[in-house]
Design a protein around this motif. Structure first.
Motif, PDB file in Angstrom:
ATOM      1  N   GLY A 113       0.790  -1.229   0.000  1.00 24.43           N
ATOM      2  CA  GLY A 113       0.000   0.000   0.000  1.00 24.43           C
ATOM      3  C   GLY A 113       0.825   1.282   0.000  1.00 24.43           C
ATOM      4  N   VAL A 114       2.152   1.170   0.009  1.00 21.90           N
ATOM      5  CA  VAL A 114       2.970   2.387  -0.030  1.00 21.90           C
ATOM      6  C   VAL A 114       3.333   2.671  -1.488  1.00 21.90           C
ATOM      7  CG1 VAL A 114       5.122   3.492   0.700  1.00 21.90           C
ATOM      8  CG2 VAL A 114       3.936   1.898   2.233  1.00 21.90           C
ATOM      9  N   GLU A 115       3.032   3.881  -1.929  1.00 27.21           N
ATOM     10  CA  GLU A 115       3.321   4.212  -3.325  1.00 27.21           C
ATOM     11  C   GLU A 115       4.824   4.327  -3.543  1.00 27.21           C
ATOM     12  OE1 GLU A 115       2.011   7.476  -6.400  1.00 27.21           O
ATOM     13  OE2 GLU A 115       0.580   7.335  -4.725  1.00 27.21           O
TER      14      GLU A 115
END
Lengths: 94, 549
Positions: A47-49
């Motif tokens: 979920g971390v860009e």
């Protein structure tokens, strides 16, 4: 682990001439960097860009307005072998 | 720096050389020469109380050619063109001016020469243009795209890498015609290398001259999906792309000057095979003809190779137009080892709603749309519609003529533009004078109203274009050359009567039922009237006087 062959390959891409000692040293140093990246890869980044830049800025643009270029004498001043107003270099096709 | 006098002269000459319709529209323009502008501007378009003024700043102009460019640029502002309708003026990441054919290394600075410690800053205009291209190709603009360093070592590249886009390009997908677009991205051009072989020396001693003027020029790369099936199709599509980009006004897309370049990826497969074969890349095809030829040569090479039981290897070829031959590029084992990584000197590009709206609003009518409109709304035949839609210059002329048509049918004007005007322009080439659309309309109207014949109309048009003739308007030319049609019915009737008397044998044959024999009588009428009689009317009168109708 970066082996000697990979160091020589990367060195060649950058046109660097490396002594045997340097190849050994680079092999160790580059491996340390890769090990570090490997450790980061173990983090849970669900979920971390992906981050391409750490500065929180976007769209830093400039107007399309010409600014004076450098005088040619100044441009060519550091050239080892200028000719006909250009940088003369060994032909890459030779 | 150019002298004040030279600067003024160059500016005034540039104004004098503007097409007539431009001069008429702008009226008198005052040229003001000043030494410099605090922000290093080149010029300002500055109307003061109804007086058109162009201010040129001397210090940013090395020569007359540059002054001319600035004048044309500033005139563009008069016509309400925003910057976005003019071509970019500076490089992708620095303020050096774009140039072609100038003295080597006169448009460079520490940024485009990659001196230590410099930082690139993106040219806003280049982004705007790239967005326009992406939208015109129905490509989906990425909400956020980033730049990468493409590392390679070559003298045309002082940084050791080219700033390009990699996994997150400006836009993806899209269509042009029936060809799918893969992606559209922004990057910078490399410097120009001129290879100079040194004769008489040992092999390998040849040198190259590097000119960094071109280095850093903004480029938009457009990649298609493998949807083109043969060399001719590839050429046609490339031409469509050029017309489309030209219509956008973002580039002059001139192949000779390198502002349009094509690389082709080529592969063959056995008939019926689903999977595409291994591809090779062809570079340096600097004309549409060479593009077609290069692909044809490569298809032939690959086919022969496969039929002889060999295998195609993925490699890059350089096309030599002189010999129509393909040479593999050296060091191919390293060619694709670019070690891309995100450019740390540039922050992401995230086109805002406003940027997208601007780009969308700047989109003109594109060739495919224009053709459709010409067919559907103006009822032009397909061939004419296509010709006018795909030749931007001709099409724009037609649009300007339509605007002043005042009752002359679009179909009639289209025929004059696509037929006689286009032919006459080809005949006179670049020396031909520019025709005022209103003059073409006047010629067409005179022909429609039978005041002159079609052939005389063509003659008037030629006179208007001919650089050797004295300038005039169509009415004057008709008067000076006595082209007015013989419109007096009784005068023409008398001439026809004399012609029949002069050609009794022909008259008998026509009467006996051989309509083709009418030729000599028509010829006699035309001789007498110097071709100023309407052919249809002459035929009608002859038949009438011979008692046939």
């Amino acid at each position: 682990m970066i082996d000697r062959k990979q160091v020589l390959h990367v060195g060649r891409l950058a046109r660097l001439e490396l002594t045997d000692d340097e190849v050994d040293r680079m092999s160790g140093e580059l491996s340390t960097i890769l090990d570090h990246v490997e450790r980061m890869n173990q983090l849970d980044l669900e979920g971390v860009e992906p981050t391409s830049h750490i500065v929180p800025l976007e769209n830093v643009l400039r107007a399309d307005e010409p600014r004076p270029s450098w005088p040619r004498e100044q441009v060519l001043e550091p050239a080892p072998d200028p000719a006909e107003g250009a940088f003369r270099v060994p032909s890459p096709q030779a | 720096m150019i002298s004040e006098e030279e600067c003024r002269e160059a500016a005034e000459l540039a104004l004098d050389q503007l097409p007539l319709w431009v001069r008429e529209k702008i009226g008198n323009v005052a040229v003001i020469v000043e030494d410099s502008h605090p922000r290093h501007l080149m010029g300002i378009y500055d109307p003061v109380g109804g007086v058109q003024r162009i201010v040129i700043f001397r210090d940013t102009h090395p020569n007359a050619a540059e002054v001319r460019k600035t004048v044309l640029h500033e005139i563009g502002h008069y016509f309400g063109m925003g910057e976005e309708q003019l071509q970019a003026r500076t490089k992708m990441f620095c303020g050096c001016e774009l140039s072609f054919g100038d003295r080597p290394n006169t448009h460079t600075c520490p940024v485009c020469l990659a001196h230590p410690g410099v930082l690139p800053v993106i040219n806003e205009q280049a982004v705007r243009y790239a967005l326009q291209i992406a939208l015109a190709l129905e490509s989906e603009v990425a909400p956020r795209s980033i730049f990468h360093r493409k590392n390679y070592f070559y003298p045309d590249n002082p940084k050791g890498y080219q700033i390009s886009q990699y996994d997150i390009p400006l836009a993806r997908g899209g269509w042009l015609g029936d060809v799918r677009i893969h992606r559209v991205h922004l990057e910078e051009d490399a410097a120009k290398l001129t290879h100079v072989g040194e004769s008489g020396r040992i092999h390998g001693s040849a040198t190259s001259l590097v000119d960094f003027n071109r280095g850093g020029t903004p480029l938009v790369e457009i990649v298609t999906e493998p949807d083109l099936r043969d060399p001719a199709e590839a050429r046609e599509w490339a031409q469509l792309l050029r017309t489309t980009v030209k219509q956008l006004g973002v580039s002059d897309v001139n192949m000779e000057e390198g502002s349009l370049r094509c690389d082709a990826n080529v592969s063959v497969r056995r008939a019926g095979a689903e999977q595409l074969g291994t591809k090779t890349e062809l570079k340096n095809m600097n004309s549409f003809r060479f593009l077609e030829r290069g692909i044809a040569a490569e298809l032939e090479r690959q086919t022969a190779l496969l039929e002889a039981g060999g295998q195609v290897e993925q490699e890059t070829f350089h096309f030599d137009p002189r010999t129509a031959s393909l040479t593999p590029l050296r060091s191919k084992e390293y060619a694709h080892d670019y070690r891309y990584f995100p450019e740390p000197d540039l922050v992401p590009l995230a086109p805002t709603e406003e940027m997208l709206r601007h780009a969308r609003e700047a989109l003109p009518e594109l060739p495919a749309e224009r053709r459709e409109r010409y067919e559907a709304e103006l009822g032009l035949p397909e061939v004419t519609a296509r010709q006018l839609a795909f030749d931007a210059q001709l099409g724009d002329f037609f649009e300007r003529a339509l605007a002043v048509a005042d009752g002359v049918e679009p179909g009639v004007l289209a025929n004059w533009v696509a037929g006689e005007l286009s032919a006459a322009q080809r005949h006179f080439g670049p020396d031909g004078r520019e025709v005022d659309p209103a003059h073409l309309v006047a010629v067409a109207r005179m022909v429609v109203e039978k005041r002159i014949t079609h052939a005389s109309g063509r003659e008037v048009l030629h006179t208007l274009i001919d650089p050797g003739s004295s300038v005039g308007d169509p009415e004057e030319i008709v008067k000076a050359r006595q082209l007015a049609a013989v419109s007096d019915a009784s005068e023409l009737e008398a001439i026809v009567e004399r012609a029949i008397e002069a050609e009794p044998a022909a008259a008998e044959k026509v009467k006996a039922g051989n309509p083709k024999a009418i030729g000599p009588i028509v010829g006699a009428v035309m001789r007498e009237t110097n071709g100023r009689a309407d052919g249809g009317e002459v035929m009608r009168l002859i038949r009438e006087q011979l008692g046939l109708d």
